[in-house]
Scaffold this active site. Sequence first.
Site, PDB file in Angstrom:
ATOM      1  CD  GLU A   1      -2.039   2.293  -3.539  1.00 37.72           C
ATOM      2  OE1 GLU A   1      -3.203   2.611  -3.857  1.00 37.72           O
ATOM      3  OE2 GLU A   1      -1.661   2.177  -2.356  1.00 37.72           O
TER       4      GLU A   1
ATOM      5  CG  ASP B   1      -1.770   1.200   1.371  1.00 38.24           C
ATOM      6  OD1 ASP B   1      -2.625   1.406   0.493  1.00 38.24           O
ATOM      7  OD2 ASP B   1      -1.588   1.950   2.349  1.00 38.24           O
TER       8      ASP B   1
END
Length: 703
Positions: free
Chosen positions: A392, A355
Amino acid sequence: MAAVFNSATFADEAPSSPDQTAAGRSFPLGASCVPGGVNFSVFSRNASAVDLLLFDRDDDSRPALVIPIDSASNRTYHYWHVFVPGVKPGQLYGYRVHGPHDPANGLRFDPAKVLLDPYGRGVAVPAPYSRDAARFEGDNTSAAMKSVVVDSADYDWEGDAPLRRPSSRTIIYEMHVRGFTRHPSSGLSPKTRGTFAGLIEKIPYLQELGITAVELLPVFQFDAQDAPPGRVNYWGYSPVSFFAPHQAYSSRQDPLGPVNEFRDMVKALHRAGIEVVLDVVFNHTAEGDHRGPTLSFRGFANDAYYILEQDRSRFANYSGTGNTLNANHPIVRRMILDSLRYWVGEMHVDGFRFDLASILARDSSGQLMSNPPVLWDIESDPALAGTKFIAEAWDAGGLYQVGSFVGDSWKEWNGRFRDDVRDFWRSEENTAARIADRILGSPEIYGHKEREAEEIVNFVTCHDGFTLNDLVSYNQKHNEANGEDNRDGTDDNRSWNCGVEGPSDDPDVERLRNRQVKNFLTATMLSLGIPMIGMGDEVRRTQLGNNNAYCQDNETSWFDWTRLEPHAGIHRFVRLLTDKRFLRDLDAEQHRLTLNQLLATARKTLHGVKLGQPDWSPSSHSIAVSAHLPKENLIYHLILNAYWKPLEFELPDGNPHPWRRWVDTALDPPHDIVAFQAAPPVPGRTYTARPRSIVALYTEVSE
């Protein structure tokens, strides 16, 4: 991986009676089961005293035993350690750490707070757990989470190991452990709904769908109370531990239950041929900003674990959640590596999606580093070789590294694919060239890296944003239920409601929405790269227009299994798409062909309605591409028509075999897609692509 000690490890420090402790060792960090007891070790540079607390129950108002860790005999450098005889797996424990409370200098010690072990392998959450009790002054013992002693070697894997599935045969299904089976329509017992055990029961569904990897939204223990008042942190992007599975996802609520049930799930998924990828949050913690709770890290070494502003009483906030982990600090860097090694070595995980991974490229002052040590450590660690790493490649502080993320083995979420595919199918201008590039593996973005086609993960939807159903049903977000007056969530949805905002009983609108859903799925599955689809998109799962359902632990977010019957056509469509994907030739990956080499080998040609004449004008809404794949002895011809009228496309000729229609999203089931080998022949040398449709044709090549 867990360290193994022989019986002589502590021989020179063996206690004279079961009630006595010994100095122990500084390594490994955490609570390590050794012959005769447990070794405890934590890092704290500026602490003046550290107490180890042992508990009988998770809601005890006082510890059963307090063990002061002697700063002279039980401290090595900045590591505080003690060996406690007789302690066994399942023991609950925590720490109190004494030291200066000096926020102006980055120090936030608070001995009134019970702290989780940063390396704790398990977490127990008492019923009266209170985030506020950890925020405000005073003792929080009964309301604090407690760490759990875990013997990670005490489990029978029955020969299981990570699968190492080739990326070219990987199909990712992003899912939420709780949301997947929590809905009453799942058919599971109340005890197993929303748990790792519940996911095990639904493995046959994933197998039938053709999924080869599940990407689980955060399963590290998180603070569910890190949410607006009256709501809950459902997604789990609020970690309090980087080693412990989330207690609430276990149907077993004994201290060791979550660890063993997680391992049961991994083993069962592997037996079904499905990899396990974890969505991991190494960019921030649940401790929030300067007003946040003291749960663990800030109580041990606030100035080491977090990036602080020039005013060291404030936290840098590149995550958008209040704080930012100082990932390239040696202590934090080691913790991240140790966490990854643990989940691969002891929990048999196959990969990780990071993330806001761009945060890991920032230094202690928040500046971008050209060669971030933590990222290269992860990539080069031999214990992690072969593990899938997915970035990401952006953060909330403005970094956007799609196409430029560091490393030789990192894969990237292709955010440009999501945006450009959405724009094309809502008939925006200047999209023909972009959609062509995305279908061909985005060489405009990634070609310079000379990497394999599977460097990228293509997706149109994920947990963050509209579901696929809502992407074709809403022009605007509808987040009123979140309690923020619809201000939260992105306004850049690039969606089109097909003429009606929200649910519709108009058959023409529904037919168009089904077609658009199939267009998105086909573009995702047939483009070069690893495809990822979101949980429930195969049955048109809806969140009623909520594009930020992070705090909705209810039917808004849960998989409603009653949708499977009315949307069986979409489910079948996905299943037949994945069937063909799984048959892909592995030659390119085995021979490490780069994306550019693969495209050259495929002899791809771009077309418009006329062969060899693609229309790149701003008003163009169609493109066709043909590719010869010699290893398969096939030529593929893909037609994408996002125009609102039918278009007649010329088909390449010169081959004695007929063209066969595998996919036409404008047709009703079962003709919209057929089993690949059963594709019917197409007469003539043209094909009429109906409005807003994808057509996939193929023909055999004579040897």
